[in-house]
Write a protein that holds these residues in place. Structure first.
Motif, PDB file in Angstrom:
ATOM      1  N   SER A   3       0.822  -1.201   0.000  1.00 46.81           N
ATOM      2  CA  SER A   3       0.000   0.000   0.000  1.00 46.81           C
ATOM      3  C   SER A   3       0.863   1.262   0.000  1.00 46.81           C
ATOM      4  CB  SER A   3      -0.958   0.006   1.180  1.00 46.81           C
ATOM      5  OG  SER A   3      -0.255   0.021   2.395  1.00 46.81           O
ATOM      6  N   GLU A   4       2.021   1.222   0.619  1.00 48.30           N
ATOM      7  CA  GLU A   4       2.932   2.373   0.605  1.00 48.30           C
ATOM      8  C   GLU A   4       3.452   2.611  -0.810  1.00 48.30           C
ATOM      9  OE1 GLU A   4       4.101   4.835   2.699  1.00 48.30           O
ATOM     10  OE2 GLU A   4       2.385   4.161   3.873  1.00 48.30           O
ATOM     11  N   ILE A   9       3.186   5.796  -5.909  1.00 50.03           N
ATOM     12  CA  ILE A   9       2.898   5.851  -7.342  1.00 50.03           C
ATOM     13  C   ILE A   9       1.770   6.842  -7.611  1.00 50.03           C
ATOM     14  CG2 ILE A   9       1.957   4.541  -9.290  1.00 50.03           C
ATOM     15  CD1 ILE A   9       3.512   2.104  -8.144  1.00 50.03           C
ATOM     16  N   PHE A  10       0.719   6.778  -6.802  1.00 50.80           N
ATOM     17  CA  PHE A  10      -0.406   7.687  -6.956  1.00 50.80           C
ATOM     18  C   PHE A  10       0.034   9.137  -6.780  1.00 50.80           C
ATOM     19  CE2 PHE A  10      -3.893  10.113  -4.997  1.00 50.80           C
ATOM     20  CZ  PHE A  10      -4.788  10.083  -6.055  1.00 50.80           C
ATOM     21  N   LEU A  11       0.821   9.398  -5.737  1.00 51.20           N
ATOM     22  CA  LEU A  11       1.287  10.754  -5.481  1.00 51.20           C
ATOM     23  C   LEU A  11       2.215  11.254  -6.588  1.00 51.20           C
ATOM     24  CD1 LEU A  11       1.853  10.629  -1.616  1.00 51.20           C
ATOM     25  CD2 LEU A  11      -0.001  11.755  -2.854  1.00 51.20           C
ATOM     26  N   ALA A  12       3.014  10.360  -7.158  1.00 51.46           N
ATOM     27  CA  ALA A  12       3.884  10.756  -8.265  1.00 51.46           C
ATOM     28  C   ALA A  12       3.039  11.162  -9.476  1.00 51.46           C
ATOM     29  CB  ALA A  12       4.820   9.611  -8.635  1.00 51.46           C
ATOM     30  N   LEU A  14      -0.032  12.267  -9.399  1.00 52.62           N
ATOM     31  CA  LEU A  14      -0.698  13.514  -9.034  1.00 52.62           C
ATOM     32  C   LEU A  14       0.260  14.693  -9.181  1.00 52.62           C
ATOM     33  CD1 LEU A  14      -3.417  14.509  -8.003  1.00 52.62           C
ATOM     34  CD2 LEU A  14      -2.584  14.207  -5.695  1.00 52.62           C
ATOM     35  N   GLY A  15       1.494  14.496  -8.786  1.00 51.90           N
ATOM     36  CA  GLY A  15       2.507  15.539  -8.931  1.00 51.90           C
ATOM     37  C   GLY A  15       2.762  15.870 -10.390  1.00 51.90           C
ATOM     38  N   ALA A  16       2.790  14.837 -11.231  1.00 48.48           N
ATOM     39  CA  ALA A  16       2.999  15.059 -12.667  1.00 48.48           C
ATOM     40  C   ALA A  16       1.871  15.893 -13.256  1.00 48.48           C
ATOM     41  CB  ALA A  16       3.103  13.719 -13.389  1.00 48.48           C
ATOM     42  N   VAL A  17       0.651  15.612 -12.824  1.00 50.31           N
ATOM     43  CA  VAL A  17      -0.495  16.385 -13.310  1.00 50.31           C
ATOM     44  C   VAL A  17      -0.385  17.833 -12.853  1.00 50.31           C
ATOM     45  CG1 VAL A  17      -2.996  16.675 -13.093  1.00 50.31           C
ATOM     46  CG2 VAL A  17      -2.046  14.426 -13.491  1.00 50.31           C
ATOM     47  N   ALA A  18      -0.006  18.028 -11.609  1.00 52.94           N
ATOM     48  CA  ALA A  18       0.128  19.389 -11.079  1.00 52.94           C
ATOM     49  C   ALA A  18       1.195  20.171 -11.849  1.00 52.94           C
ATOM     50  CB  ALA A  18       0.462  19.339  -9.597  1.00 52.94           C
ATOM     51  N   ILE A  19       2.309  19.518 -12.130  1.00 52.05           N
ATOM     52  CA  ILE A  19       3.389  20.178 -12.870  1.00 52.05           C
ATOM     53  C   ILE A  19       2.935  20.502 -14.282  1.00 52.05           C
ATOM     54  CG2 ILE A  19       5.672  19.814 -13.906  1.00 52.05           C
ATOM     55  CD1 ILE A  19       6.402  18.282 -11.309  1.00 52.05           C
TER      56      ILE A  19
END
Length: 111
Positions: A3-4, A9-12, A14-19
């Motif tokens: 789960s970690e 992976i999910f946060l990465a 999400l970060g790519a979308v934000a960038i």
């Protein structure tokens, strides 16, 4: 733990979308500054880009979270429950225990 890794992976993603959204806004702002787009056109284009990015994520990203429960994990989850959640859990456990104790009755097809 699995789960970690999924969380990372999910946060990465999400970060790519934000960038991507931030970079697209910078590009639109530069075009507006140069006079190649009006301010209103720039805002509209930026919103469309954000919407398209969200749609692509929804289409291509599936997150499945599974838990491998151990005694400590269950105890920790229970300790964080509200009184109402705990009461609902107890009622659900009681229903399941009762269902396990009752012999299964086969239907004769007449309903």
């Amino acid at each position: 733990m699995m789960s970690e890794e999924l969380k990372k992976i999910f946060l990465a993603g999400l970060g790519a979308v934000a960038i991507t959204a931030e970079k697209s806004k910078q590009i639109v702002d530069e075009l507006v500054k140069k006079g190649e787009l009006t301010l209103e056109q720039g805002k509209q284009l930026n919103e469309e880009l954000k919407h398209d990015a969200c749609d692509k994520i929804k289409k291509h990203v599936t997150v499945n979270v599974t838990h491998e429960w151990d005694g400590a994990g269950i105890s920790e989850a229970i300790s964080k429950m509200t009184s109402e959640e705990l009461a609902n859990l107890k009622a659900d456990i009681a229903r399941r225990e009762k269902a396990l104790q009752e012999p299964e009755v086969e239907s004769d097809g007449e309903d």
